[in-house]
Design a protein around this motif. Structure first.
Motif, PDB file in Angstrom:
ATOM      1  N   VAL A 273      89.521  12.977 -25.489  1.00 35.08           N
ATOM      2  CA  VAL A 273      88.364  12.902 -24.589  1.00 35.08           C
ATOM      3  C   VAL A 273      87.542  14.190 -24.666  1.00 35.08           C
ATOM      4  O   VAL A 273      86.305  14.154 -24.727  1.00 35.08           O
ATOM      5  N   ILE A 274      88.210  15.329 -24.672  1.00 36.42           N
ATOM      6  CA  ILE A 274      87.492  16.609 -24.782  1.00 36.42           C
ATOM      7  C   ILE A 274      86.765  16.692 -26.118  1.00 36.42           C
ATOM      8  O   ILE A 274      85.647  17.231 -26.199  1.00 36.42           O
ATOM      9  N   ALA A 275      87.361  16.147 -27.176  1.00 42.32           N
ATOM     10  CA  ALA A 275      86.692  16.128 -28.484  1.00 42.32           C
ATOM     11  C   ALA A 275      85.388  15.347 -28.420  1.00 42.32           C
ATOM     12  O   ALA A 275      84.382  15.730 -29.044  1.00 42.32           O
ATOM     13  N   LEU A 276      85.358  14.255 -27.657  1.00 44.68           N
ATOM     14  CA  LEU A 276      84.112  13.495 -27.492  1.00 44.68           C
ATOM     15  C   LEU A 276      83.052  14.345 -26.805  1.00 44.68           C
ATOM     16  O   LEU A 276      81.863  14.286 -27.151  1.00 44.68           O
ATOM     17  N   ALA A 277      83.473  15.149 -25.811  1.00 45.13           N
ATOM     18  CA  ALA A 277      82.523  16.021 -25.115  1.00 45.13           C
ATOM     19  C   ALA A 277      81.968  17.086 -26.056  1.00 45.13           C
ATOM     20  O   ALA A 277      80.767  17.405 -26.014  1.00 45.13           O
ATOM     21  N   LEU A 278      82.820  17.645 -26.917  1.00 37.98           N
ATOM     22  CA  LEU A 278      82.340  18.643 -27.879  1.00 37.98           C
ATOM     23  C   LEU A 278      81.425  18.023 -28.922  1.00 37.98           C
ATOM     24  O   LEU A 278      80.515  18.693 -29.435  1.00 37.98           O
ATOM     25  N   GLU A 279      81.652  16.759 -29.245  1.00 38.71           N
ATOM     26  CA  GLU A 279      80.727  16.062 -30.141  1.00 38.71           C
ATOM     27  C   GLU A 279      79.360  15.929 -29.482  1.00 38.71           C
ATOM     28  O   GLU A 279      78.324  16.105 -30.134  1.00 38.71           O
ATOM     29  N   ALA A 280      79.359  15.649 -28.181  1.00 39.80           N
ATOM     30  CA  ALA A 280      78.087  15.522 -27.465  1.00 39.80           C
ATOM     31  C   ALA A 280      77.354  16.849 -27.379  1.00 39.80           C
ATOM     32  O   ALA A 280      76.121  16.876 -27.378  1.00 39.80           O
ATOM     33  N   ASN A 281      78.112  17.941 -27.335  1.00 36.50           N
ATOM     34  CA  ASN A 281      77.489  19.256 -27.221  1.00 36.50           C
ATOM     35  C   ASN A 281      78.420  20.300 -27.832  1.00 36.50           C
ATOM     36  O   ASN A 281      79.304  20.824 -27.160  1.00 36.50           O
ATOM     37  N   PRO A 282      78.234  20.631 -29.123  1.00 37.55           N
ATOM     38  CA  PRO A 282      79.133  21.575 -29.805  1.00 37.55           C
ATOM     39  C   PRO A 282      79.058  23.002 -29.280  1.00 37.55           C
ATOM     40  O   PRO A 282      79.899  23.826 -29.634  1.00 37.55           O
ATOM     41  N   THR A 283      78.061  23.326 -28.449  1.00 39.54           N
ATOM     42  CA  THR A 283      77.919  24.691 -27.937  1.00 39.54           C
ATOM     43  C   THR A 283      78.749  24.938 -26.679  1.00 39.54           C
ATOM     44  O   THR A 283      78.729  26.042 -26.135  1.00 39.54           O
ATOM     45  N   LEU A 284      79.483  23.932 -26.223  1.00 40.63           N
ATOM     46  CA  LEU A 284      80.260  24.093 -25.000  1.00 40.63           C
ATOM     47  C   LEU A 284      81.384  25.110 -25.199  1.00 40.63           C
ATOM     48  O   LEU A 284      82.128  25.048 -26.173  1.00 40.63           O
ATOM     49  N   SER A 285      81.510  26.011 -24.249  1.00 40.95           N
ATOM     50  CA  SER A 285      82.611  26.967 -24.288  1.00 40.95           C
ATOM     51  C   SER A 285      83.858  26.357 -23.665  1.00 40.95           C
ATOM     52  O   SER A 285      83.807  25.282 -23.052  1.00 40.95           O
ATOM     53  N   GLN A 286      84.959  27.062 -23.803  1.00 42.80           N
ATOM     54  CA  GLN A 286      86.203  26.618 -23.181  1.00 42.80           C
ATOM     55  C   GLN A 286      86.015  26.493 -21.665  1.00 42.80           C
ATOM     56  O   GLN A 286      86.525  25.561 -21.031  1.00 42.80           O
ATOM     57  N   ARG A 287      85.260  27.394 -21.071  1.00 42.53           N
ATOM     58  CA  ARG A 287      85.023  27.341 -19.626  1.00 42.53           C
ATOM     59  C   ARG A 287      84.041  26.240 -19.260  1.00 42.53           C
ATOM     60  O   ARG A 287      84.160  25.618 -18.197  1.00 42.53           O
ATOM     61  N   ASP A 288      83.069  25.981 -20.118  1.00 42.24           N
ATOM     62  CA  ASP A 288      82.165  24.845 -19.877  1.00 42.24           C
ATOM     63  C   ASP A 288      82.959  23.550 -19.767  1.00 42.24           C
ATOM     64  O   ASP A 288      82.684  22.712 -18.900  1.00 42.24           O
ATOM     65  N   ILE A 289      83.942  23.393 -20.650  1.00 36.30           N
ATOM     66  CA  ILE A 289      84.770  22.187 -20.622  1.00 36.30           C
ATOM     67  C   ILE A 289      85.472  22.061 -19.277  1.00 36.30           C
ATOM     68  O   ILE A 289      85.534  20.971 -18.685  1.00 36.30           O
ATOM     69  N   GLN A 290      85.996  23.157 -18.763  1.00 37.70           N
ATOM     70  CA  GLN A 290      86.659  23.111 -17.456  1.00 37.70           C
ATOM     71  C   GLN A 290      85.692  22.696 -16.350  1.00 37.70           C
ATOM     72  O   GLN A 290      86.021  21.852 -15.503  1.00 37.70           O
TER      73      GLN A 290
END
Length: 457
Positions: A273-290
């Motif tokens: 699921v997190i991989a899908l979010a990074l696909e949507a926005n590759p600039t997301l940081s580890q903290r952005d994901i949280q």
């Protein structure tokens, strides 16, 4: 230092009894209940084709028909035999990594589509020997940190209600360094399973890989939405996945299909699921994901527990964090997300009492994590409970009772909570540490606090 793959007993029993060929050519539909809306995220146009996920486990059958195109030797290594192909021995006990890899990245040729299908798959073989040393474990978790986005980890200390274990020096430094500097400064995302020791009275607060400032951990719920009976909770669990009582089809050894359950599956599913979010926005940081997980998780999907609400209006519970992962909402928010910027930190040392005044905290306006470092001196540490209250009245249990744990002392431990996410940290925090055991010698129970740390924006 022993490591135990996180599989529940019932999973192993089923795998021994079921003929794997029955499952061939039957795809998992990912319509697990309660729904994480994984298919809806796919239908919105997202796979994980620009993301690299490494499964750190007992190896992966990289020639599997559903994994071979995803596999990349550039982000893979065998730390057991020190070779480039991390292939496990063929045994019913050595397909765990292959199963987790399938949940993340399988390609739909035979066993179904992985949650993060399209991802580049790394396989890091670390398990498979009786003991691990700190240097080897650290090397594995630091491997190719600028090429790997997500490390998916489904193992940890024994879930027996007795063990308290944390990463040793080199391992902790690898996790810390990766979370801060990996991915060329965006931070590696270390996804950990919370554990299967619930029925042993265990709690992931005593697992220093889960109760860790730099990892993201997930609980698991069953098909009713209730926390799975075997699942562990603690104050560092960020969210939960469904499927806790389902046998989910995935890849097995020798290009066969198999099934998996337990919190092992939760880490792999969450990684997808997190991989899908990074696909949507590759600039997301580890903290952005949280931040994204906290603000898109669905507490209304959870049953049989009463949520607490913090001063920022966010509902939480130690078993499931801020609720069930919602893949569709996560990717939609991720696509337009504005990065949170540099992390701010407030620290207090020389702590002499249970009241910690951070009125003068400069920089942090909204809390992300609270980390209390210290030692509990007690003849039976399982009889000690610890909770902390924020200046706004939110209470988080940092250390629960463990009735089976009769070992003494808990030394230099990080007690981590995400429950204050979004709150202002300024004011007086109240720490309470209580022994449920009536000790003859009061001097045998002491608390030594080293540091109180608040991270945030």
């Amino acid at each position: 230092m022993k490591r135990k793959v996180r599989q529940i007993k019932s999973e192993v029993q089923v795998l021994l009894k079921v003929c794997l060929s029955v499952f061939e050519n039957k795809s998992p539909d990912w319509n697990l209940l309660p729904s994480m809306r994984i298919r809806e995220a796919w239908e919105a146009g997202f796979n994980a084709s620009r993301v690299t996920v490494a499964v750190v486990d007992d190896g992966v059958d990289v020639a599997h028909v559903d994994l071979r195109s995803a596999f990349s030797p550039d982000v893979s290594f065998d730390f057991v035999k020190f070779g480039s192909l991390p292939i496990p021995a063929v045994s019913k006990d050595t397909q765990h990594g292959t199963q987790c890899a399938g949940l993340v990245a399988m390609e739909g040729n035979q066993c179904g589509l992985g949650v993060g299908h399209g991802a580049t798959l790394g396989a890091i073989r670390l398990l498979g020997q009786d003991t691990l040393n700190d240097a080897l474990e650290g090397d594995a978790l630091a491997f190719q940190k600028n090429l790997i986005d997500i490390y998916s980890v489904s193992w940890g200390p024994k879930d027996d209600g007795l063990t308290a274990e944390k990463p040793a020096k080199f391992t902790q430094e690898a996790i810390r360094n990766g979370a801060i500097h990996g991915r060329k400064g965006l931070g590696n995302i270390f996804v950990w399973a919370s554990g299967n020791g619930g029925m042993n009275g265990d709690n992931c607060a005593l697992d220093g890989y889960v109760s860790n400032e730099y990892t993201i951990s997930f609980g698991v719920v069953d098909s009713t939405g209730a926390p799975a009976s075997y699942a562990e909770g603690c104050s560092s669990v960020l969210a939960a996945v469904s499927g806790g009582d389902s046998m989910i089809q995935t890849t097995g050894l020798e290009s066969k299909c198999s099934v998996i359950s337990g919190s092992s599956a939760s880490a792999a599913i969450a990684s997808g699921v997190i991989a899908l979010a990074l696909e949507a926005n590759p600039t997301l940081s580890q903290r952005d994901i949280q931040h994204l997980i906290v603000h898109t998780a669905n507490p209304s999907a959870i049953r049989d527990i009463t949520f607490f609400e913090n001063a920022a209006g966010l509902k939480f519970h130690p078993s499931v964090g801020f609720g069930l992962l919602d893949a569709q909402k996560l990717v939609e928010r991720a696509a337009t997300w504005q990065n949170v910027g540099e992390q701010k930190v407030c620290r207090k040392t020389k702590l002499l009492s249970g009241d910690i005044d951070v009125t003068d905290c400069v920089g942090v306006t909204r809390t992300e994590r609270v980390i209390l470092t210290g030692s509990v001196i007690h003849p039976h540490r399982g009889q000690v409970r610890m909770h902390i209250e924020s200046p706004h009245g939110t209470v988080s249990e940092l250390l629960p009772l463990r009735s089976k744990d009769e070992s003494s002392d808990l030394l230099e431990w990080d007690f981590v909570s995400v429950h204050f996410f979004g709150e202002s940290p300024k004011g007086v925090w109240k720490l309470r540490v209580i022994s449920e055991e009536d000790l003859k010698d009061p001097e045998s129970f002491r608390v030594k606090l080293t540091e109180f740390k608040i991270t945030g924006t």
